[in-house]
Design a protein around this motif. Structure first.
Motif, mmCIF file in Angstrom:
data_model
loop_
_atom_site.group_PDB
_atom_site.id
_atom_site.type_symbol
_atom_site.label_atom_id
_atom_site.label_comp_id
_atom_site.label_asym_id
_atom_site.label_seq_id
_atom_site.Cartn_x
_atom_site.Cartn_y
_atom_site.Cartn_z
ATOM 1 N N LYS A 1 -6.379 8.148 -10.417
ATOM 2 C CA LYS A 1 -5.332 7.936 -9.879
ATOM 3 C C LYS A 1 -4.608 6.096 -10.703
ATOM 4 O O LYS A 1 -6.040 5.362 -10.662
ATOM 5 C CB LYS A 1 -4.841 7.224 -8.805
ATOM 6 C CG LYS A 1 -3.425 6.256 -8.358
ATOM 7 C CD LYS A 1 -2.435 6.004 -7.259
ATOM 8 C CE LYS A 1 -1.159 5.031 -6.870
ATOM 9 N NZ LYS A 1 -0.104 6.204 -7.890
ATOM 10 N N SER A 2 -4.351 5.835 -11.713
ATOM 11 C CA SER A 2 -4.286 4.827 -12.839
ATOM 12 C C SER A 2 -3.658 3.194 -11.568
ATOM 13 O O SER A 2 -2.239 4.417 -11.153
ATOM 14 C CB SER A 2 -3.781 5.234 -14.264
ATOM 15 O OG SER A 2 -2.937 3.609 -14.452
ATOM 16 N N LEU B 1 0.303 -1.597 -0.059
ATOM 17 C CA LEU B 1 -0.067 -0.093 -0.066
ATOM 18 C C LEU B 1 0.972 1.982 -0.004
ATOM 19 O O LEU B 1 0.272 2.044 -0.701
ATOM 20 C CB LEU B 1 -0.732 0.164 1.185
ATOM 21 C CG LEU B 1 -2.231 -1.161 1.169
ATOM 22 C CD1 LEU B 1 -2.899 -1.057 2.527
ATOM 23 C CD2 LEU B 1 -3.009 -1.009 0.199
ATOM 24 N N PHE B 2 2.220 1.496 0.639
ATOM 25 C CA PHE B 2 2.408 2.188 1.005
ATOM 26 C C PHE B 2 3.362 2.908 -0.953
ATOM 27 O O PHE B 2 3.352 3.882 -0.636
ATOM 28 C CB PHE B 2 4.214 2.431 1.549
ATOM 29 C CG PHE B 2 3.297 4.015 3.044
ATOM 30 C CD1 PHE B 2 3.062 4.699 2.811
ATOM 31 C CD2 PHE B 2 4.290 2.539 4.388
ATOM 32 C CE1 PHE B 2 3.319 5.463 3.779
ATOM 33 C CE2 PHE B 2 3.142 3.585 5.301
ATOM 34 C CZ PHE B 2 2.999 4.840 5.335
ATOM 35 N N LEU B 3 3.663 1.884 -1.184
ATOM 36 C CA LEU B 3 4.145 2.074 -2.532
ATOM 37 C C LEU B 3 3.356 2.307 -3.876
ATOM 38 O O LEU B 3 3.924 2.964 -5.039
ATOM 39 C CB LEU B 3 5.175 0.603 -2.966
ATOM 40 C CG LEU B 3 6.481 -0.096 -2.604
ATOM 41 C CD1 LEU B 3 6.422 -2.002 -2.702
ATOM 42 C CD2 LEU B 3 7.194 0.314 -2.570
ATOM 43 N N THR B 4 2.548 1.846 -3.524
ATOM 44 C CA THR B 4 1.081 2.014 -4.480
ATOM 45 C C THR B 4 0.810 3.579 -4.043
ATOM 46 O O THR B 4 0.428 4.400 -4.860
ATOM 47 C CB THR B 4 0.199 1.769 -3.976
ATOM 48 O OG1 THR B 4 0.390 -0.464 -4.634
ATOM 49 C CG2 THR B 4 -1.111 1.874 -5.471
ATOM 50 N N ARG C 1 -7.377 2.917 -3.962
ATOM 51 C CA ARG C 1 -7.886 4.169 -4.620
ATOM 52 C C ARG C 1 -9.134 5.008 -5.054
ATOM 53 O O ARG C 1 -8.838 6.598 -4.980
ATOM 54 C CB ARG C 1 -7.455 3.598 -5.804
ATOM 55 C CG ARG C 1 -6.644 4.506 -6.616
ATOM 56 C CD ARG C 1 -8.016 5.344 -8.044
ATOM 57 N NE ARG C 1 -8.712 4.151 -8.394
ATOM 58 C CZ ARG C 1 -8.134 2.603 -9.071
ATOM 59 N NH1 ARG C 1 -7.658 3.350 -10.266
ATOM 60 N NH2 ARG C 1 -9.635 1.915 -9.175
ATOM 61 N N ASP C 2 -9.988 4.437 -4.921
ATOM 62 C CA ASP C 2 -11.531 5.052 -5.327
ATOM 63 C C ASP C 2 -11.770 5.699 -3.796
ATOM 64 O O ASP C 2 -12.649 6.595 -3.979
ATOM 65 C CB ASP C 2 -12.348 3.951 -4.954
ATOM 66 C CG ASP C 2 -12.289 2.818 -6.659
ATOM 67 O OD1 ASP C 2 -11.881 3.197 -7.468
ATOM 68 O OD2 ASP C 2 -12.837 2.378 -6.361
ATOM 69 N N ARG C 3 -10.698 6.372 -2.797
ATOM 70 C CA ARG C 3 -11.523 6.518 -2.036
ATOM 71 C C ARG C 3 -10.730 8.196 -1.862
ATOM 72 O O ARG C 3 -10.731 9.389 -1.052
ATOM 73 C CB ARG C 3 -11.354 6.019 -0.128
ATOM 74 C CG ARG C 3 -12.485 5.039 -0.415
ATOM 75 C CD ARG C 3 -13.998 5.397 -0.095
ATOM 76 N NE ARG C 3 -14.815 4.542 0.174
ATOM 77 C CZ ARG C 3 -15.907 4.972 1.002
ATOM 78 N NH1 ARG C 3 -16.435 6.286 1.388
ATOM 79 N NH2 ARG C 3 -16.718 3.766 1.214
#
Length: 145
Positions: A134-135, A67-70, A127-129
């Motif tokens: 973001k892709s 999650l931190f990488l994304t 991501r949706d929140r």
């Protein structure tokens, strides 16, 4: 102990602990509306609760790393992993999202979802929140036809 000898400063803490204990006992393991989220964290942030008795530390750290990488800072300000080791929390693996001005959002619960999160799905939900535009590259939603 007499009423005069009781510590006034500790009374609110004891009441909060008693209330939290009552809340834990009232939780239905398959009803997300009865879950009590961890203490507030800086926003936006993630908390990963996991059963330490089940030895899920490696899974929790792997999820937090991914999650931190994304979503590197400043998108996510913190990711907290919370090992739990009681009878009430056996088998738990939950991912919570904290956003300013909103109650904590349960992103994933292993018992409700029927297993551990597939990272693709977990990243999409977060991501949706936090970054709707973001892709996520190859692990993104397929466009609806």
């Amino acid at each position: 102990m007499s009423e005069q000898e009781k510590c006034v400063d500790c009374a609110p803490e004891q009441q909060q602990l008693a209330q939290r204990s009552a809340d834990v006992k009232a939780q239905d393991p398959l009803d997300a509306s009865t879950f009590v989220p961890p203490a507030p964290l800086p926003s936006p942030s993630i908390a990963v609760e996991f059963c330490d008795r089940c030895r899920w530390l490696h899974r929790a750290t792997w999820v937090s790393t991914e999650l931190f990488l994304t979503f590197p800072a400043p998108v996510l300000k913190s990711i907290t992993i919370l090992p739990l080791n009681s009878e009430e929390t056996r088998g738990r693996f939950r991912v919570w999202l904290f956003l300013d001005g909103q109650p904590p959002i349960l992103v994933w619960d292993r018992k409700i979802e029927g297993g551990f999160p597939e990272l693709k799905v977990l990243k999409q939900r977060i991501r949706d929140r936090v970054q709707p535009g973001k892709s996520l590259g190859h692990s993104d939603h397929k466009p609806s036809a």
